[in-house]
Design an enzyme around this catalytic site. Structure first.
Site, PDB file in Angstrom:
ATOM      1  CD  GLU A  37       0.266   0.384  -0.668  1.00  0.00           C
ATOM      2  OE1 GLU A  37      -0.795  -0.242  -0.488  1.00  0.00           O
ATOM      3  OE2 GLU A  37       1.258   0.261   0.080  1.00  0.00           O
ATOM      4  CG  ASP A  41      -5.481   3.092  -4.326  1.00  0.00           C
ATOM      5  OD1 ASP A  41      -5.820   2.066  -4.916  1.00  0.00           O
ATOM      6  OD2 ASP A  41      -6.267   3.765  -3.630  1.00  0.00           O
ATOM      7  CB  SER A 110       1.239  -2.748  -2.101  1.00  0.00           C
ATOM      8  OG  SER A 110       0.044  -3.270  -1.557  1.00  0.00           O
ATOM      9  CD  GLU A 113      -2.235   0.062  -5.226  1.00  0.00           C
ATOM     10  OE1 GLU A 113      -3.429  -0.165  -5.480  1.00  0.00           O
ATOM     11  OE2 GLU A 113      -1.765   0.018  -4.066  1.00  0.00           O
TER      12      GLU A 113
END
Length: 236
Positions: A37, A41, A110, A113
């Site tokens: 994650e 991101d 999340s 990501e």
């Protein structure tokens, strides 16, 4: 199956879809997706910025910053996750399933990501192999949606104020879990500008806590006369 979910290394996809609540119940045969994650991101921040730079050559830096935030905010990433069918594939603990975790926006965003991070690793860390797939999703977001959402982002507004009044170094957020359960956590965040704490916030996710901290910072700046009131907020 969407190309974003086609992997040479299926173990990477499995990890990307694994929430920590599942790992608590299967500690010997599962690894959670939190490191992926983090990677995803960072990739989405870069790819969205590059995409906007090329797509909108006429817009200024501040507007590009707002639109980038709109492309990768929790709501939009959750919509991407639903489009890919991630809600049907994510691996959750029993408690999270009972709490409707597969429809939780924070959890979905999340996980999306994490999938992006895993796909990058699966492609030998070559960002060009994932760029077309990510930009295909970006292209589906109407420009008016980007423009509307971008005006509502408190973190973005704080970053704009910092850039205009302090310098190019963006605000820094210190965020941690402070209570709650695995199914219903609570996070606290403090936001700093030039090393000085200017806002605090709490929320049920890291992003929500940081958003509240940014809103608190904006309120403090407004009270001190360092920020003009947003006309859209004043009309509400």
């Amino acid at each position: 199956m969407h190309p974003l979910l086609k992997f040479q290394n299926e173990a990477l996809l499995e990890q990307a879809l694994t929430h920590r609540s599942y790992v608590r119940e299967h500690p010997r045969d599962a690894v959670d997706n939190e490191r992926l994650e983090f990677l995803g991101d960072a990739l989405l921040t870069f790819l969205s910025g590059d995409y906007l730079y090329r797509r909108f050559p006429e817009i200024k830096e501040d507007e590009m910053t707002r639109r980038r935030a709109a492309l990768v905010d929790e709501t939009q990433l959750a919509e991407f996750a639903l489009e890919l069918g991630i809600d049907q594939l994510i691996r959750l603990g029993k408690g999270m399933i009972q709490d409707g975790g597969s429809q939780n926006k924070n959890l979905l965003s999340s996980t999306f990501e994490a999938v992006v991070g895993a796909l990058y690793l699966d492609g030998d860390r070559d960002v060009e192999r994932i760029r077309p797939l990510i930009e295909d999703l970006f292209e589906q977001v109407p420009e008016e949606v980007m423009a509307t959402r971008s005006t509502l982002d408190s973190k973005n507004r704080l970053q704009e104020w910092t850039h205009a009044n302090v310098g190019h170094t963006p605000p820094k957020y210190a965020t941690e879990k402070v209570g709650g359960s695995d199914h219903n956590p609570e996070f606290a965040s403090q936001v700093y500008v030039s090393g000085k704490m200017i806002g605090r916030g709490k929320g049920r996710s890291k992003k929500e806590a940081e958003k509240q901290a940014a809103e608190d910072a904006l309120s403090n700046l407004l009270r001190k006369g360092l920020l003009q009131r947003n006309t859209k907020d004043a009309d509400k």
